[in-house]
Enzyme design. Sequence first.
Site, PDB file in Angstrom:
ATOM      1  N   THR A 273      54.956  -6.038 -42.881  1.00  0.00           N
ATOM      2  CA  THR A 273      55.917  -5.337 -42.031  1.00  0.00           C
ATOM      3  C   THR A 273      56.072  -6.060 -40.708  1.00  0.00           C
ATOM      4  OG1 THR A 273      54.207  -3.968 -40.988  1.00  0.00           O
ATOM      5  CG2 THR A 273      55.293  -3.068 -42.952  1.00  0.00           C
ATOM      6  N   ASP A 274      57.184  -5.778 -40.041  1.00  0.00           N
ATOM      7  CA  ASP A 274      57.258  -6.076 -38.620  1.00  0.00           C
ATOM      8  C   ASP A 274      56.298  -5.106 -37.926  1.00  0.00           C
ATOM      9  OD1 ASP A 274      58.008  -7.085 -36.159  1.00  0.00           O
ATOM     10  OD2 ASP A 274      60.151  -6.958 -36.563  1.00  0.00           O
ATOM     11  N   TRP A 275      55.949  -5.379 -36.692  1.00  0.00           N
ATOM     12  CA  TRP A 275      54.866  -4.652 -36.027  1.00  0.00           C
ATOM     13  C   TRP A 275      55.213  -3.175 -35.842  1.00  0.00           C
ATOM     14  CZ3 TRP A 275      53.421  -8.715 -37.841  1.00  0.00           C
ATOM     15  CH2 TRP A 275      52.234  -9.364 -37.541  1.00  0.00           C
ATOM     16  N   GLY A 277      56.454  -1.342 -38.199  1.00  0.00           N
ATOM     17  CA  GLY A 277      57.675  -1.053 -38.934  1.00  0.00           C
ATOM     18  C   GLY A 277      57.457  -0.038 -40.039  1.00  0.00           C
TER      19      GLY A 277
END
Length: 775
Positions: A273-275, A277
């Site tokens: 994931t993005d941070w 996300g």
Amino acid sequence: MKKQLFSMAVVAATLCACGSSTPQLGKNSIDEVIGAMTLEEKAHLVVGTGMKGFSGDSAVIGTTKTLVPGAAGTTYPNERLGIPAVVLADGPAGLRIDPIREGDSATYYCTHFPIGTLLASTWNQELVEQVGQAIGNEVLEYGADVLLAPALNIHRNPLCGRNFEYYSEDPVVAGKIAAAYVRGVQSNGVGTSIKHYAANNQETNRTGNDARVSPRALREIYLKGFEIAVKESSPWTVMSSYNYLNGTYTSENPELQTTLLRDEWGFKGMVMTDWFGGKDAIAQMKAGNDMLQPGTDKQYEAIIEGVNNGKLDMAVLDRNVKRILEMIVQTPRFKGYNYSNKPDLKAHAAVTRQSATEGMVLLKNDKETLPLASTVKNVALFGCTSYDFIAGGTGSGNVNRAYTVSLLDGLKNAGYTVDENLKNTYEQYVAAENKRLQEAKREWFMPLSRPTEMKLDASEVSQLAAKADVALVTIGRTSGEFLDRQRADFNLNKEEMDLLKSVCNAFHAAGKKVVVVLNIGGVIETASWKSLPDAILCAWQAGQEGGNSVADVLSGKASPSGRLTMTFPVKFEDAASSANFPIDLKANIDITNKEQQKGNVKNVDYTNYEEGIYVGYRYFDSFNKEVSYPFGYGLSYTSFSYSNPAVKSDNGVYTVTVDVQNTGKTAGKEVVQLYVAAPDAAKCNKPEKELKAFAKTAELKPNEKATVTLKVNAADLAWFNEASSSWVVDAGTYNFLIGASSRDIKATLQAEVAASSQKVNDILKPQEAIQELKR
């Protein structure tokens, strides 16, 4: 809860380690290691080590103080099974880590390379691969394992805040440049994470916005670049984006993360994931989003509970764990690499300086104003940004570098003399303005606004015109994460226009030339003022050596060969997406009663991609819209001729060749662009033309000729038919257009193409119909 369970697991692990039969990663098979893992150990591995002080309720710039201070995050270690923590670090323009460490007198500066938009503007895949090699070397020598880059989302709208990290409005350019970058970085034995997958085309409410896109537009525009990068460079990892896509978070969407990415494209790596996300850890695990970064206790607990109550199949968790372990065993840290913490920063500075010159785009050059004549020695340097040069964007795309060469420094290094009184006045003004803006700044993570341009008396400018040989005016724009650009940022403001007019009037009256340097991260309006100066150089944001790189081009030490990878419209409203973009909204902070309005605020809670496939030049050229500068455009200090164009077909591969000759007096490089126009394009609702291949010549001396070869597969000519969920190639006579830009076609060739069709999965449908633009 997580810490208590981990303590119990450590005790159990210590007891187990007394036996000699405990599998070890690297010595035993990955399946054996997974078989020996407890549920708690598996849950730890798929969740990162967290970020102290952050709840996970919003997007952040990743940072950790362990292993490599300032890196974005780490994976969870397991000493019992021989699984080390590996380091994940930003970013696209160079490694982002802390330059100074507590109790350590050494420094850990990294090289700030040119932004993505500039790299793409080189149209030089070999050069971008070399830049990637240099970046990857710093990743390796500073002890990181995976670089969270490149970012290759489409320039859907000129005001997207992160366009500076992205490459182009065209998916072929984005995919090919990203693939070259990945190959370069990974040649060092470290990994990359291509991002943000997918449709992360605005920063406003990026963690809550639903991008509503038709399957055709997704497949032809927004996903095509990712497909090219996956198939041509095999990145170790993919990073899912923050946004919803057609009603589902991208990180929770099995159609996106598994059906398309793995089943159709053949991706073998890991997805993270993005941070912070996404929201539902169980849904993310099921979708095939293997790792949740930077990780929270709630995610860990949800995964444990999900397995125990049957909502999460252990086989799914094991699958994700295996992909993470397959990534870990490739890393330098797992292999015991003895990193030096001393990459060759001097050599890398030379790489960034040279690469930056090749991506700068000469937009205007009346009467050979550039390169500056040998008689030009004294320069009047105007504009705040001349003295406060912008190396790159802000946020996770920033790089902690040792220095930034300003345009002032670059000119001095090149032997030019700059008016000292003007310099002193600007430096005092800029320092005071930056102090004022810093004090007024509300959020530490937001980009600092640019200083308002200083007012100069007409008499003062006239005096400078009498003394100086030439005037340089720099116009700057900041780009960054967390917010989109404002419409006012797209246009020159009153102070900038007044300065430009004043300088042009005074210097032209004195028979002197005026050059504008654009130190920008994305498109700005140029049509209303481009007639004023004698030359315009789009220098983008060129990294830490930016001032030297600009001076190299201005002086003629380097010949500009950059070409635009996006269209410059006459006005913002001309962009096809302008009615469906969050204009002049400041992220969530301007939206009241956010939760109550969920799903109701257009272009904030949801954005309809009504322009469909008509993004950038596909729109402007198909609908005959006037532009300021077309896609692919750029001038040179020399000229080129095209001759002997030919196309041959062999078993579904179309090979186009053309001879390119330097017909000028200066050495230079030319970008050859191959567009294809399908038969009955308007009738079938296809763009007027589409880029299918490109190449850049080596540097050609005057009169030197080179043969450029470009290849296109028949499958690349397909359009996506939503009704049959298939890629369709229509039979007929196709025009193969060899051009120097989308509107400068040098030769037209024709070839017969046979019909074909390939059925794919019927996925990624919007929850409701979108009224799309049609020809």
